[in-house]
Scaffold this motif. Structure first.
Motif, mmCIF file in Angstrom:
data_model
loop_
_atom_site.group_PDB
_atom_site.id
_atom_site.type_symbol
_atom_site.label_atom_id
_atom_site.label_comp_id
_atom_site.label_asym_id
_atom_site.label_seq_id
_atom_site.Cartn_x
_atom_site.Cartn_y
_atom_site.Cartn_z
ATOM 1 N N GLU A 153 2.843 -17.260 125.277
ATOM 2 C CA GLU A 153 1.799 -16.861 124.342
ATOM 3 C C GLU A 153 2.489 -16.006 123.285
ATOM 4 O OE1 GLU A 153 -0.876 -14.699 126.792
ATOM 5 O OE2 GLU A 153 -1.729 -16.473 127.754
ATOM 6 N N ALA A 154 2.156 -16.209 122.023
ATOM 7 C CA ALA A 154 2.875 -15.523 120.961
ATOM 8 C C ALA A 154 1.958 -15.241 119.779
ATOM 9 C CB ALA A 154 4.081 -16.347 120.502
ATOM 10 N N ALA A 179 -6.389 -17.506 113.930
ATOM 11 C CA ALA A 179 -5.682 -16.983 112.766
ATOM 12 C C ALA A 179 -6.471 -15.777 112.255
ATOM 13 C CB ALA A 179 -5.551 -18.049 111.683
ATOM 14 N N ARG A 180 -5.853 -14.602 112.330
ATOM 15 C CA ARG A 180 -6.512 -13.347 111.944
ATOM 16 C C ARG A 180 -5.919 -12.853 110.626
ATOM 17 N NH1 ARG A 180 -4.612 -9.926 115.402
ATOM 18 N NH2 ARG A 180 -3.226 -11.344 116.531
ATOM 19 N N VAL A 208 -1.203 -12.941 107.609
ATOM 20 C CA VAL A 208 -2.035 -13.673 108.565
ATOM 21 C C VAL A 208 -1.337 -13.642 109.918
ATOM 22 C CG1 VAL A 208 -3.169 -15.853 109.118
ATOM 23 C CG2 VAL A 208 -2.832 -15.207 106.722
ATOM 24 N N ASP A 209 -2.035 -13.140 110.941
ATOM 25 C CA ASP A 209 -1.495 -13.138 112.298
ATOM 26 C C ASP A 209 -2.056 -14.337 113.051
ATOM 27 O OD1 ASP A 209 0.046 -10.871 111.977
ATOM 28 O OD2 ASP A 209 -1.521 -9.516 112.658
ATOM 29 N N VAL A 210 -1.160 -15.210 113.489
ATOM 30 C CA VAL A 210 -1.557 -16.464 114.129
ATOM 31 C C VAL A 210 -1.211 -16.388 115.615
ATOM 32 C CG1 VAL A 210 -1.354 -18.967 114.087
ATOM 33 C CG2 VAL A 210 -1.053 -17.666 111.966
ATOM 34 N N ASP A 211 -2.231 -16.389 116.456
ATOM 35 C CA ASP A 211 -2.025 -16.392 117.901
ATOM 36 C C ASP A 211 -1.842 -17.835 118.362
ATOM 37 O OD1 ASP A 211 -2.424 -13.615 117.995
ATOM 38 O OD2 ASP A 211 -4.580 -13.848 118.251
ATOM 39 N N VAL A 212 -0.770 -18.091 119.110
ATOM 40 C CA VAL A 212 -0.452 -19.453 119.524
ATOM 41 C C VAL A 212 -0.047 -19.488 120.990
ATOM 42 C CG1 VAL A 212 0.345 -20.077 117.198
ATOM 43 C CG2 VAL A 212 2.007 -19.262 118.897
#
Length: 310
Positions: A76-77, A163-164, A170-174
């Motif tokens: 998770e990143a 995507a925050r 933009v912080d993208v949780d993946v």
């Protein structure tokens, strides 16, 4: 910390949920004190900023670590779009910034799709890869400009969770599933580059190595509390550890005896050149073997003939 065991425990795998800020070597050092032995190794490092599954081998289980390292891994990143750093993660200085507020979810999805599957990836220059006998990160810290060659990797899953948006970044949780040797921070760098705004990794948590999940791991505080209370470390024994690492092959007592003497055994298990975990009727690991034609060659004998039972 309380008194540590004075004898080496039964060999096995110790699954640790590594805390942020610790190096993998720091965790090995703590495990050595908890286990009362210096024979502790790990199956693949995690950067200090990363958390999650770190697989340690205790005693003779260190012989399994080579086979665990080559397995695929899941993470998770969080990728920050709009900033590039010298290390491709949050530990390095920002080298460039760009307004990422105009990047759309559709563009992010397209960039992620282009980095999914069998791709060529250039590892981060601050990786542990050796260049002329010296670690790449050491050369970079010494002031050298290092650009490592691309190499093939497989990204079997690269999925955007959210995507925050914060001002110009933009912080993208993946979540990603990748082959061994894939750098998630290089994925962050390349996604940002493809979108024209730069990118780096701000958080990384390893959730799986091969068939070993993070849910089976314990924190260092939990492990320390167990030992301080006089309990044994929660080791995954050699048999189950090997079966979670390599294809398990049940063998007869006669074959176990032969393997104990280093002899090849007749078997049609596995495919040519494949490494196998050879287990007796009790599920104990007798040897690690390699299929050669119609036989299996013992590569590492874990229970030599005449050895005392664990």
């Amino acid at each position: 910390m309380g008194r540590r065991p004075s004898v080496e425990p039964t060999p096995g795998l110790l699954l640790v949920d590594k805390p942020q800020g610790w190096t993998s070597h720091d965790v090995v050092g703590r495990a050595r004190r908890l286990a009362g032995t210096r024979k502790v190794g790990h199956a693949g490092t995690l950067d200090p900023m990363a958390t999650g599954l770190l697989v340690l081998g205790i005693g003779r289980a260190t012989k399994l670590l080579t086979y665990i390292t080559g397995h695929d891994k899941a993470y998770e990143a969080t990728i920050r779009l709009g900033q590039s750093t010298v290390t491709d993660d949050a530990e390095g200085d920002v080298t460039s910034s760009a307004d990422a507020s105009g990047v759309t979810d559709k563009e992010i999805a397209a960039g992620v799709a282009a980095l999914t599957g069998d791709i060529m990836q250039r590892p981060s220059s601050v990786s542990a890869i050796k260049v002329d006998g010296k670690r790449s990160y050491a050369r970079v810290r010494g002031g050298e400009d290092v650009e490592l060659p691309e190499r093939p990797v497989t990204v079997s899953r690269f999925e955007v969770l959210e995507a925050r948006r914060h001002d110009e970044v933009v912080d993208v949780d993946v979540v990603v599933d990748v082959s061994s040797g894939t750098y998630v921070r290089a994925l962050a760098r390349d996604l940002g580059a493809a979108l024209g705004v730069g990118g780096h990794l701000t958080a990384l948590r390893r959730t799986r190595i091969g068939r070993i999940p993070l849910t089976e791991a314990a924190t260092l505080d939990e492990l320390t509390a167990k030992v301080d209370a006089g309990e044994s470390l929660p080791l995954l024994p050699l048999g189950p550890a090997a079966a979670a690492t390599l294809p398990p092959v049940p063998i007869s007592d006669d074959d176990a005896r032969a393997l104990g003497y280093g002899q090849w055994i007749e078997s049609d298990a596995g495919s040519e050149g494949e490494h196998l975990a050879l287990l007796d009727a009790r599920g104990d690991l007798i040897a690690l073997g390699e299929r050669r034609g119609g036989k299996i060659k013992p590569v590492v004998v874990m229970k030599p003939a005449g050895a005392a039972a664990e």
